[in-house]
Design an enzyme around this catalytic site. Structure first.
Site, short mmCIF file in Angstrom:
data_model
loop_
_atom_site.label_atom_id
_atom_site.label_comp_id
_atom_site.label_asym_id
_atom_site.label_seq_id
_atom_site.Cartn_x
_atom_site.Cartn_y
_atom_site.Cartn_z
CB VAL A 245 -7.46 -18.12 10.09
CG1 VAL A 245 -8.45 -18.73 9.10
CG2 VAL A 245 -6.41 -17.30 9.37
CG ASP A 292 -45.41 14.67 0.62
OD1 ASP A 292 -45.50 15.87 0.92
OD2 ASP A 292 -45.79 14.21 -0.47
CG ASP A 546 -46.37 11.76 -3.66
OD1 ASP A 546 -45.80 12.76 -3.18
OD2 ASP A 546 -47.54 11.79 -4.09
CG ASP A 550 -41.63 14.29 -1.42
OD1 ASP A 550 -41.64 15.23 -0.61
OD2 ASP A 550 -42.65 13.87 -1.99
CG ASN A 639 -15.99 -20.81 14.42
OD1 ASN A 639 -16.50 -21.32 15.41
ND2 ASN A 639 -14.92 -20.04 14.48
#
Length: 803
Positions: A245, A292, A546, A550, A639
């Site tokens: 753990v 594009d 756009d 697409d 930690n």
């Protein structure tokens, strides 16, 4: 029985779904499992700490993604309108949702076509099909024959649902509605395509799996070691679980979430909206952009780019204006501020005329028109009989090849002009001819202009190792012209059209894909296929677009990038939306993505460097037969609480131009060779030193409680010092300013405060099992931290020189 003419829209992701998605992170699942184990063992303090780590991380991720989630997937908006139809012999207006096959639809300028339909009759009908085909120019429609295998954009007898009538009139008969339309077929592609995991997601899953196996093996070894040395089995089971753990890097998920969130916020300031946190990281690893053309590289508007004539340009423009049909919305305003509407070519002529001080309103005052012949799709030209320069003349404007047939010129001159017109057309220009009294006097060339700054942006990302290829539904010649204007090198065999793509098998196509620069006349399926094949070739693919066409590729790519002025469909399928339609924002997005990757790597090294401490300290203590130097709660405190704030500070780290290198280059998985080296070197040195000090101090008879607190303090302080060493993974600390990141410094100060509270605040001492340390002990803690950092820097130096 056919159902409504609608396309089901993708609903907005609900808050519950966003919340649930946070638990898909395997690191979070590891923490949840650890909390269940500690709760079962009635170790409620550990359980509480672990759950706090889970809740903070999940809360941050939920907040950021819920804020970014917007209702964009609205396919139905393209047809949710009223439309005029002839049904059962009656002329009526109905909701577009009620349109069925067989209805005759009347079309006029500004009308959104409600369904796929076949043309019955037209008069100058022009349709903007860019959202489906990527074609930048309006397409002329008419009831004429075309080949059965013609591309979508070339089927002039058909109109498509969701496209827009630009000019002219027509009557069409509906043949397909809803999901049976071309728009509906694309919607089905988008709906059926699951979003692929990002490279970081894949790496995290692999890392978490290996970490889980490591923790199980490590716990098993500790349990077996303790049992073989005669310890109680129950005690050893609890100890081994506690070690597992404690070894889980609680701060890693939250630090990664904050790094991604900060990067997303920073990118938002550059007009880029990231919808999913992990997509920001994927941008940094991008190696290929399939872009594009229309609306992304170009402005998706028509511009008069060139006039070829022996006459003055002002005179050509004045003559051409007589044949235009342009409405000025604010004629009383300044000419440069006029709002013009009409056919794209007409408005382009009018705007160019204003730039040359030739005003539409004055031209019609100076020249009287006696007769006019409007443009129609059959003749392909418009004509006026006007009194111009005190002479009565016929002036024509239209398709240059048609006007040449009317011209009174020699065959040689006619052939030379045809060659010139073909050259212009192949170079990407739309050409109109101007004919006066049967003499061809001018050629007017129109272009969809390239966006400013795009050429520089493409060059910049090319220098950063990111390739760019154009994938468009537009004509081959137009795409080649735009590519050349942007600085692409077009060689023989570097251009491919959709029909050619279809003729190759996947394996054969993959052999030639690296050499292709332009893909023209591609369908949505072609584009989606290209994305998949390039990914199989090892590319991290970003797709820009756009239009509706697409959307499937945007969803199937590692990163889908839609422009803000694009369709809702494209935005809904994308990961990144560029609000200002600026291709340069993609460069900034890649830079930010690489910064995110670099900072994530630093956090991983920082938080994992203490993994060996648990194994070496606990295992060494068991072998030596002494009390454990750290309990699980103390390790959790370091930690999660002490180390998490400095780790979060890495989110604000900036150390140079991140386009200079790709942090994912030559990296397989979450950790590269340098990272593994630093983690194991740091872990071995620090854990070995701490174990030696712990055993030595116990052996000379020092107070065990004080010694354990000293080890805890040393463990915490050297990890805080480590921040400044990990600030750069490829430079030594002596070559940069370790305190330049104030957030990092602040995180370290908070870590020191939390460590001090654990040692000097009585309520916490009771919980954690620590005691107060005298100043002499604190000098020892400082010395341990300095020695460890010097060792780490020596390791970095040796590694850097060995590379």
């Amino acid at each position: 029985s056919l159902g409504k003419n609608v396309i089901e829209r993708s609903d907005r992701t609900g808050r519950g779904k966003i919340l649930a998605s946070q638990f898909k992170n395997p690191l979070i699942l590891m923490l949840v499992f650890a909390s269940l184990v500690t709760a079962y063992l009635q170790d409620y303090e550990d359980t509480a700490f672990i759950l706090i780590a889970v809740l903070v991380n999940v809360g941050l991720g939920f907040f950021q993604e819920n804020k970014a989630e917007i209702a964009l997937a609205k396919l139905g908006t393209y047809i949710k309108e009223r439309t005029r139809v002839i049904r059962d012999g009656r002329d009526m207006e109905i909701s577009a949702e009620e349109v069925v096959p067989g209805d005759i639809v009347k079309l006029s300028p500004g009308v959104r076509i409600p369904a796929d339909a076949r043309v019955l009759r037209t008069n100058g009908l022009l349709v903007d099909e860019a959202i489906l085909t990527g074609e930048s120019l309006a397409v002329e429609k008419g009831a004429r024959e075309v080949s059965l295998d013609s591309d979508l954009g070339e089927r002039s007898p058909m109109v498509w649902g969701g496209t827009l009538v630009v000019d002219g009139q027509g009557e069409v008969v509906v043949v397909a509605t809803g999901l049976d339309t071309e728009l509906g077929k694309i919607a089905s592609l988008v709906k059926g395509k699951e979003k692929e995991e990002t490279p970081l997601q894949k790496a995290i899953y692999k890392f978490a799996l290996r970490m889980g196996v490591l923790l199980i093996v490590m716990s098993g070894l500790i349990f077996a070691l303790g049992a073989s040395l005669g310890f109680e089995l129950l005690d050893m089971f609890l100890t081994s679980v506690a070690i597992a753990v404690a070894a889980v890097p609680e701060g890693l998920p939250i630090a990664m979430t904050v790094i991604l969130a900060v990067g997303v916020e920073r990118l938002a300031r550059h007009k880029g909206v990231v919808k999913k946190l992990l997509a920001a990281e994927a941008l940094g690893g991008t190696t290929l952009i399939l872009t594009d053309k229309t609306g992304t590289l170009t402005q998706a508007s028509m511009e008069l780019s060139e006039i070829i004539s022996d006459m003055p340009k002002e005179l050509v423009l004045e003559l051409a204006l007589l044949l235009t049909d342009v409405i000025i919305g604010n004629p009383s305003g300044k000419p440069e501020d006029w709002h013009m509407s009409g056919r794209p070519m007409d408005t382009a002529i009018a705007k160019a005329a204003v730039e040359h001080k030739v005003l539409l309103t004055e031209v019609f005052k100076r020249n009287s028109i006696m007769e006019a012949k409007p443009f129609n799709s059959r003749d392909k030209y418009a004509g006026v009989h006007a009194k111009f320069e005190n002479r009565s003349r016929w002036i024509y404007l239209g398709a240059p090849d048609v006007l040449l047939e009317m011209a009174d010129i020699g065959q040689g001159d006619k052939q030379a002009l045809l060659v010139k017109i073909d050259e212009l057309a192949y170079a990407g220009s739309r050409v109109l001819g101007l004919l006066i009294d049967k003499k061809m006097t001018a050629l007017l060339c129109f272009r969809d202009p390239v966006r400013q700054g795009v050429a520089k942006a493409i060059e910049e990302i090319s220098n950063a190792g990111v390739k760019t290829k154009i994938v468009t539904g537009d004509h081959k010649g137009t795409a080649v012209a735009v590519a050349k204007e942007l600085g692409f090198e077009i060689k023989e065999g570097s251009v491919m059209i959709g029909k050619e793509i279809e003729g190759y098998s996947d394996e054969a196509l993959k052999q030639i894909l690296p050499e292709i620069v332009i893909f023209a006349r591609v369908s949505p399926k072609d584009k989606l296929r290209l994305v998949g094949l390039y990914r199989e070739l090892g590319e991290v693919v970003a797709v820009t677009g756009d239009g509706v066409n697409d959307a499937p590729a945007l969803k199937g790519a590692d990163v889908g990038v839609a422009v803000g002025s694009g369709t809702d469909v494209a935005k809904g399928a994308a990961d990144l939306i560029i609000l200002d339609d600026n291709f340069e924002t993609i460069v900034e997005a890649i830079r930010e993505g690489r910064r995110i990757l670099s900072n994530i790597k630093k956090v991983i090294v920082y938080l994992l460097s203490s993994i060996l401490d648990e194994l070496v300290l606990i295992g060494g203590a068991l072998i030596a037969g002494v009390a454990l130097p750290l309990n699980a709660l103390l390790i959790l405190w370091v930690n999660f609480f002490s180390d998490s704030f400095p780790a979060i500070g890495f989110a604000f780290e900036r150390d140079g131009d991140y386009l200079d290198h790709n942090p994912r280059a030559k990296q397989k998985g979450l950790m590269d060779t340098r990272m593994k080296f630093l983690v194991w070197v740091i872990g071995t040195l620090t854990s070995g030193l701490l174990l030696f000090l712990y055993l030595f101090m116990l052996n000379i008879g020092l107070d065990p409680a004080t010694v354990r607190t000293f080890i805890f303090a040393s463990f915490s302080v050297y990890t805080l010092f480590l921040v400044f060493s990990v600030k750069s993974l490829h430079k030594n600390i002596f070559t940069y300013n370790p305190f330049s990141n104030l957030y990092l410094v602040g995180g370290v100060l908070i870590g020191f405060v939390l460590t001090a509270l654990a040692i000097y605040w009585a309520p916490l001492r009771g919980i954690l099992g620590t005691v107060s340390l005298s100043p002499a002990w604190l000098w020892g803690v400082l010395g341990v931290g300095i020695v460890n950092i010097l060792a780490v820097e020596l390791g970095k130096l040796l590694f850097i020189h060995s590379r």
